[in-house]
Design an enzyme around this catalytic site. Sequence first.
Site, short mmCIF file in Angstrom:
data_model
loop_
_atom_site.label_atom_id
_atom_site.label_comp_id
_atom_site.label_asym_id
_atom_site.label_seq_id
_atom_site.Cartn_x
_atom_site.Cartn_y
_atom_site.Cartn_z
N GLU A 121 40.18 111.03 12.79
CA GLU A 121 40.77 112.35 13.40
C GLU A 121 42.07 112.48 12.99
O GLU A 121 42.68 113.74 12.96
CB GLU A 121 40.97 112.26 14.75
CG GLU A 121 41.67 111.33 15.48
CD GLU A 121 41.72 111.32 16.90
OE1 GLU A 121 42.00 112.49 17.43
OE2 GLU A 121 41.48 110.13 17.67
N LYS A 159 29.33 91.69 -4.36
CA LYS A 159 30.64 91.51 -4.06
C LYS A 159 30.85 92.29 -2.46
O LYS A 159 31.66 91.61 -1.62
CB LYS A 159 31.50 92.27 -5.05
CG LYS A 159 33.09 92.39 -4.66
CD LYS A 159 33.66 92.72 -5.62
CE LYS A 159 33.41 94.34 -6.10
NZ LYS A 159 33.92 94.97 -7.08
N ARG A 207 46.99 100.96 -10.85
CA ARG A 207 47.71 101.85 -11.25
C ARG A 207 47.20 103.20 -11.07
O ARG A 207 48.13 104.32 -11.03
CB ARG A 207 48.09 101.77 -12.70
CG ARG A 207 48.97 100.64 -13.03
CD ARG A 207 49.20 100.50 -14.45
NE ARG A 207 50.26 99.26 -14.94
CZ ARG A 207 51.57 99.38 -14.87
NH1 ARG A 207 51.98 100.57 -14.79
NH2 ARG A 207 52.41 98.45 -15.03
N CYS A 212 29.27 95.38 -7.77
CA CYS A 212 29.40 95.87 -6.47
C CYS A 212 28.56 95.60 -5.24
O CYS A 212 29.31 95.28 -4.14
CB CYS A 212 29.50 97.43 -6.61
SG CYS A 212 28.31 98.16 -7.49
N HIS A 255 37.75 112.75 18.80
CA HIS A 255 38.58 111.47 19.46
C HIS A 255 37.54 110.76 20.32
O HIS A 255 36.68 111.30 20.97
CB HIS A 255 39.70 112.56 20.20
CG HIS A 255 40.54 111.47 20.80
ND1 HIS A 255 41.59 110.80 20.44
CD2 HIS A 255 40.57 111.26 22.09
CE1 HIS A 255 42.18 109.99 21.11
NE2 HIS A 255 41.69 110.35 22.26
N GLU A 307 15.88 94.89 -21.37
CA GLU A 307 16.85 94.10 -20.58
C GLU A 307 17.12 92.65 -21.05
O GLU A 307 15.98 92.11 -20.60
CB GLU A 307 16.54 94.37 -19.04
CG GLU A 307 17.90 93.95 -18.21
CD GLU A 307 19.19 93.89 -18.33
OE1 GLU A 307 19.89 92.99 -18.75
OE2 GLU A 307 19.52 94.93 -18.54
N TYR A 320 40.78 96.59 -9.10
CA TYR A 320 39.89 96.67 -7.84
C TYR A 320 39.31 95.07 -7.81
O TYR A 320 39.09 94.56 -6.62
CB TYR A 320 38.86 97.60 -7.66
CG TYR A 320 37.89 97.95 -8.77
CD1 TYR A 320 36.72 97.21 -8.34
CD2 TYR A 320 37.96 98.36 -10.19
CE1 TYR A 320 35.55 97.25 -9.54
CE2 TYR A 320 37.00 98.62 -10.68
CZ TYR A 320 35.88 97.86 -10.48
OH TYR A 320 34.83 97.93 -11.58
N CYS A 370 26.15 96.40 -11.34
CA CYS A 370 26.37 96.69 -9.77
C CYS A 370 25.32 95.80 -8.98
O CYS A 370 25.87 95.21 -7.89
CB CYS A 370 26.11 97.93 -9.73
SG CYS A 370 26.25 98.71 -8.05
N ALA A 413 17.63 93.80 -27.09
CA ALA A 413 17.13 94.72 -28.15
C ALA A 413 18.35 95.26 -28.69
O ALA A 413 19.39 95.14 -28.25
CB ALA A 413 16.47 96.06 -27.52
N TYR A 457 14.01 97.39 -8.16
CA TYR A 457 14.33 98.32 -9.36
C TYR A 457 13.17 97.94 -10.45
O TYR A 457 12.72 98.90 -11.15
CB TYR A 457 15.50 97.53 -9.88
CG TYR A 457 16.86 98.61 -9.56
CD1 TYR A 457 17.55 99.28 -10.47
CD2 TYR A 457 17.26 98.13 -8.20
CE1 TYR A 457 18.84 99.87 -9.92
CE2 TYR A 457 18.63 99.12 -7.84
CZ TYR A 457 19.33 99.90 -8.51
OH TYR A 457 20.43 100.55 -8.32
N GLY A 497 22.66 103.26 -14.86
CA GLY A 497 22.45 104.46 -15.50
C GLY A 497 21.04 104.41 -16.32
O GLY A 497 20.39 105.51 -16.51
N GLU A 515 40.05 92.73 -4.55
CA GLU A 515 38.74 92.40 -3.66
C GLU A 515 38.62 91.01 -3.56
O GLU A 515 38.27 90.55 -2.36
CB GLU A 515 37.50 93.22 -3.99
CG GLU A 515 37.64 94.83 -3.95
CD GLU A 515 36.63 95.49 -4.79
OE1 GLU A 515 36.38 96.81 -4.28
OE2 GLU A 515 36.08 95.04 -5.52
#
Length: 447
Positions: free
Chosen positions: A441, A50, A204, A47, A436, A34, A177, A42, A114, A98, A15, A181
């Site tokens: 399908e 993982k 849930r 994610c 198919h 950072e 999750y 992530c 920070a 990044y 984000g 996982e």
Amino acid sequence: MNYDFDLFVIGAGSGGVRASRIAASHGARVAVAEEYRVGGTCVIRGCVPKKLLVYGSHFAEDLADARRFGWDTNGATFDWPTLRDNVAAEVDRLEGLYGQTLGNNKVEIFLQRATVAAPNLVRLADGREISAKHILIATGAWPAVPAIPGAEYGITSNEVFHLEKLPKRAVIAGAGYIANEFAGIFHELGVEVTLVTRGDKMLRSYDQEIVEKLVGISRGKGIDVRFDFKCPAVRKQADGSLLIESGNGDDVETDLLLFAIGRVPKTKDLGLEAVGVALDGDGAVIVDAHNATNVPSIHAVGDVTNRVQLTPVAIREGHAFADRVFGNNPRTIDYSAIPTAVFSNPPIAGVGLTEEEARATLSDVKVYKSDFRAMKNVLAGRNERALYKMIVDGATDKVIGLHLIGPDSAEILQAAAIAVKAGLTKQDFDDTVALHPSMAEELVLMK
């Protein structure tokens, strides 16, 4: 007033990076702080690594199934350090990309912690103070650890990617999750897995019939799934192993304990309360639909707001924030019909209302199902079955929910989620010619 920057972002996760890049593209002077590694949960310890472990673990079944397809796989072995180190190298590569993205957009990066010192002032760990017209909190969330005796003997998803060696036995505490996982990952890599939860259900927020199918398949594979496991304490034994108390006498011995009991917003000691930013009882930053806090110069996006803890949601929130504040394009995020997936073994995926949610809110609900064995599983001699469910509003014929368990469920659901988001009807699905042979399908053949 002249500020050092138009925007100062605390946290270079998904984000924060998106908000920084878009704000800079609108001409804003942007800085990011950072304290760990650029990329956030992530990319660095969530994610992405993982999912790579999921891919690696699946080769265990793929190699076994390959024999039925004519392949001789005798002598195949697995080496944990090779997978671990290759995953770490990929994380390093992505972190570099990044950072490159921020640099290419002329965003200044401060690789240190920070905190907020005032509504328009940020204090770095080295003591420097930097002023900004706007401050964006994008610090994400942190794994929760229970307040029980012996909790220090367990690890979280932060540490699990760096294990020196795989344990012989592992207890995974949690029902979400992450827990499911890693239960699948460890089991496929040869670890004896016990999955425990304090409650009586797993996952849930997902359709419970799909979840029950996952629990049944997991148990069939050899994962020991235990409900109502209170875990009042953890004890380290003389041989170095751990004894996980159950609260009912059904204790478990293990070599590794992984806590996956949820994630809490990472706002501790950020200075937010001191400058008047409102937080909820879990420490989440309270924001409005435009990601604004009660302090006009301070905003927040992503997991730190504890609205929807998903990377794509954080990215959209960061983008919308930057467009509104710096691009003269005010807009909000639609949180309805967000597709989600659990990369368990097999994976599950869902979008829209579950059957339970639909029946609680609508008077006329129709449920269509397809319970089948994937073609690959048939030839491989694997009895594992898939289940697809379609939830329909009987009054309008609109498809209001899709829930899948089976191979490639997430890949299939992404496209199908567009149909649910668009408000298409069951008849629209029926009118679509099947592709198919494919598992997908089944979505247009349910009666």
